[in-house]
Design a protein around this motif. Sequence first.
Motif, PDB file in Angstrom:
ATOM      1  N   ILE A 134      46.732   8.477  82.648  1.00 27.42           N
ATOM      2  CA  ILE A 134      46.258   6.841  82.360  1.00 27.42           C
ATOM      3  C   ILE A 134      45.784   6.482  83.921  1.00 27.42           C
ATOM      4  CG2 ILE A 134      46.866   4.640  81.993  1.00 27.42           C
ATOM      5  CD1 ILE A 134      48.809   5.468  79.592  1.00 27.42           C
ATOM      6  N   HIS A 137      42.403   7.919  84.527  1.00 26.96           N
ATOM      7  CA  HIS A 137      41.275   7.481  83.768  1.00 26.96           C
ATOM      8  C   HIS A 137      40.888   6.029  84.231  1.00 26.96           C
ATOM      9  CE1 HIS A 137      40.446  10.153  80.337  1.00 26.96           C
ATOM     10  NE2 HIS A 137      41.603  10.236  80.167  1.00 26.96           N
ATOM     11  N   CYS A 138      41.790   5.477  84.662  1.00 32.90           N
ATOM     12  CA  CYS A 138      41.566   4.076  85.541  1.00 32.90           C
ATOM     13  C   CYS A 138      40.822   4.238  86.721  1.00 32.90           C
ATOM     14  CB  CYS A 138      42.771   3.199  85.714  1.00 32.90           C
ATOM     15  SG  CYS A 138      43.589   2.711  84.297  1.00 32.90           S
ATOM     16  N   PHE A 147      34.476   4.473  81.484  1.00 34.57           N
ATOM     17  CA  PHE A 147      35.859   4.311  81.161  1.00 34.57           C
ATOM     18  C   PHE A 147      35.795   4.871  79.501  1.00 34.57           C
ATOM     19  CE2 PHE A 147      39.329   1.273  79.344  1.00 34.57           C
ATOM     20  CZ  PHE A 147      40.430   2.005  80.095  1.00 34.57           C
ATOM     21  N   PRO A 149      38.525   4.128  76.766  1.00 36.76           N
ATOM     22  CA  PRO A 149      39.772   3.361  76.400  1.00 36.76           C
ATOM     23  C   PRO A 149      40.205   3.842  75.088  1.00 36.76           C
ATOM     24  CG  PRO A 149      37.382   2.636  75.482  1.00 36.76           C
ATOM     25  CD  PRO A 149      36.960   3.559  76.186  1.00 36.76           C
ATOM     26  N   HIS A 151      41.055   7.193  74.870  1.00 37.65           N
ATOM     27  CA  HIS A 151      41.973   8.162  75.526  1.00 37.65           C
ATOM     28  C   HIS A 151      43.054   7.506  76.266  1.00 37.65           C
ATOM     29  CE1 HIS A 151      38.253  10.673  75.157  1.00 37.65           C
ATOM     30  NE2 HIS A 151      38.997  11.668  75.850  1.00 37.65           N
ATOM     31  N   VAL A 152      42.646   6.270  76.709  1.00 32.36           N
ATOM     32  CA  VAL A 152      43.987   5.500  77.497  1.00 32.36           C
ATOM     33  C   VAL A 152      44.700   5.090  76.391  1.00 32.36           C
ATOM     34  CG1 VAL A 152      44.510   3.637  78.541  1.00 32.36           C
ATOM     35  CG2 VAL A 152      42.679   5.021  79.472  1.00 32.36           C
ATOM     36  N   ALA A 156      48.733   6.180  75.972  1.00 29.71           N
ATOM     37  CA  ALA A 156      49.770   4.946  76.011  1.00 29.71           C
ATOM     38  C   ALA A 156      50.724   4.901  74.929  1.00 29.71           C
ATOM     39  CB  ALA A 156      49.246   3.721  76.031  1.00 29.71           C
TER      40      ALA A 156
END
Length: 179
Positions: A134, A137-138, A147, A149, A151-152, A156
């Motif tokens: 994460i 990715h950020c 980005f 989102p 995947h994140v 999570a």
Amino acid sequence: VFLFLVSVPAALAGAWKEEGAPSPLVRSWSLVTAQFVIASAYLISVFSKFIRSDRQWLVNSYYVALDFVKTLRQNYYSSLDPKYAIDPPAYIVMMMQHPVITAAFFDIGVALEAFMIFAVGHRKWTFAFGASLIFMHCTIAKIMNLFFPTHVAMLAIFWVAPLLLARLPGGNGGKEPSA
């Protein structure tokens, strides 16, 4: 693969409670299956990087900084938007000036993607890999304006949250569910 394909249906057969709620075994298998699918998708990314680069991705990963500049220039020439007619940001210039540090930075990301498959099913390790990815990715979102989102969110939910939820009261204290 054979063992996985045989054991999952066997574990799921008859594992539902009479009320229709999944048993801890089903929840555990569902979580591990989701983690395995996510880790496999990242592993495919690793393989595609190596195949498309003739196994030279780790050695040549510092060229990604040049891709940033190229993308910035393409954005300008595609739209003639003056916000893209700027010099590359300082972090891109630094990345081009220090190719060893840049390569190490990108190679750590590839290593995370490659070795996360070994963390599947272990709450502490999935938490560590999930949180690291994460963060990756950020960082990519900040550096590349790219980005992912979904995947994140998947990381999570299926990689970070299980350990956090197990720490809550009634979350079985981080112990693996029993059959």
